[in-house]
Design an enzyme around this catalytic site. Structure first.
Site, short mmCIF file in Angstrom:
data_model
loop_
_atom_site.label_atom_id
_atom_site.label_comp_id
_atom_site.label_asym_id
_atom_site.label_seq_id
_atom_site.Cartn_x
_atom_site.Cartn_y
_atom_site.Cartn_z
N LYS A 83 -24.99 78.27 51.57
CA LYS A 83 -26.04 77.31 51.22
C LYS A 83 -25.58 76.33 50.13
O LYS A 83 -25.10 76.76 49.08
CB LYS A 83 -27.28 78.09 50.75
CG LYS A 83 -28.51 77.26 50.47
CD LYS A 83 -29.64 78.19 50.00
CE LYS A 83 -30.94 77.46 49.75
NZ LYS A 83 -31.96 78.40 49.22
N GLU A 128 -34.00 84.07 55.64
CA GLU A 128 -33.22 84.05 54.40
C GLU A 128 -33.50 85.34 53.63
O GLU A 128 -34.63 85.82 53.61
CB GLU A 128 -33.63 82.84 53.56
CG GLU A 128 -32.83 82.68 52.27
CD GLU A 128 -33.27 81.48 51.44
OE1 GLU A 128 -32.42 80.94 50.71
OE2 GLU A 128 -34.45 81.09 51.51
N CYS A 185 -33.10 77.28 54.31
CA CYS A 185 -34.29 77.06 53.49
C CYS A 185 -34.36 75.69 52.80
O CYS A 185 -34.71 74.71 53.44
CB CYS A 185 -34.43 78.18 52.47
SG CYS A 185 -36.08 78.30 51.74
#
Length: 271
Positions: free
Chosen positions: A114, A43, A157
């Site tokens: 995300k 990331e 993440c």
């Protein structure tokens, strides 16, 4: 699906786009020289710095990151997950936190913004408000279906704390789950490994988790320990706490064996 090597790259990205791209290329080169055919970057691989600096440079970061990912995939003839990078969202002054999966021909195979944003007061005194600069994605992550490499699902993440997202990927037939991250050092020491192992075990899938490590800028410390985990939850490779790679075999017969021995996905009562 065949047996092959996959690599999770570990970086210490900083507030310097070109320095980060040079570091990423070095580590992609290392992974490929060691035989990797599927490679993932972490990331924020191309920029980790203050939020306002990220926004100010977002257009350049997005443009150069995407060109870089496609160029590297072609140059090294690998399937490459572009960790994540900021992509400006028009008329908002904010960005998506975006990952792309790219083929060895440079073709984009999957894109994901995300959805779970890291708005947390960490007990070490640091406060994170990802939503102050990032627009949450609205779509569940895609799965890329590959005859050679297996079915590849993507996430980013903080997503790792939301098992329903991975159940979606599992329902779509995922064999390999990417979880590129910049996990905080404080939460990482307690939660990183166990969460990744849980996602692998409960979905009987390989997990490839590229990571940030060390001091990225200011007080921003990341945990490291990029890993490749098998469907039983066994850690096959761990990059430790320095920049480098975790590389291990993705083996379809191991996947079949674990799914046969522990057919929990077939025993679900609620869905």
């Amino acid at each position: 699906m065949k047996s092959y090597l996959a690599a999770a790259i570990q970086m210490t990205s900083v507030p310097d786009l070109h320095k980060n791209l040079a570091q990423a290329e070095e580590l992609i080169d290392l992974a490929v020289r060691r035989g990797a055919e599927l490679v993932g970057l972490p990331e924020n691989f191309s920029f980790m710095g203050e939020e306002q600096d990220k926004l100010a440079q977002a257009e350049a970061i997005a443009r150069e990151s995407e060109i870089f990912i496609k160029t590297m995939a072609q140059r090294y003839q690998v399937t490459l997950l572009g960790g994540s990078f900021p992509v400006p969202v028009s008329d908002t002054g904010r960005v998506y936190n975006t990952t792309i999966l790219v083929s060895p021909s440079g073709e984009e195979l999957a894109r994901y913004n995300k959805v779970h944003l890291f708005d947390v007061n960490v007990p070490d005194g640091n406060t994170y408000r990802e939503s102050s600069t990032v627009v949450a994605g609205q779509q569940l992550p895609p799965v890329h279906f590959s005859e050679n490499l297996g079915n590849i699902g993507v996430s980013i993440c903080y997503d790792v704390r939301f098992p329903e997202l991975y159940r979606h990927l599992s329902d779509k037939g995922t064999d390999i789950i990417f979880i590129p991250a910049a996990f905080t050092a404080f939460t990482g020491k307690d939660h990183w490994q166990v969460l990744l192992q849980a996602r692998a075990i409960e979905n009987t899938a390989y997990v490839i988790a590229p990571a940030q490590t060390g001091n990225n800028y200011g007080r921003r410390l990341t945990h490291g320990h990029a890993v490749v985990i098998d469907p039983w939850g066994t850690i096959l490779a761990d990059a430790g706490d320095k920049p480098g790679i975790a590389i291990a075999e993705i083996n379809p017969s191991r996947l079949e064996q674990v799914r046969r021995q522990m057919p929990s996905l077939q025993h679900r009562v609620f869905s």
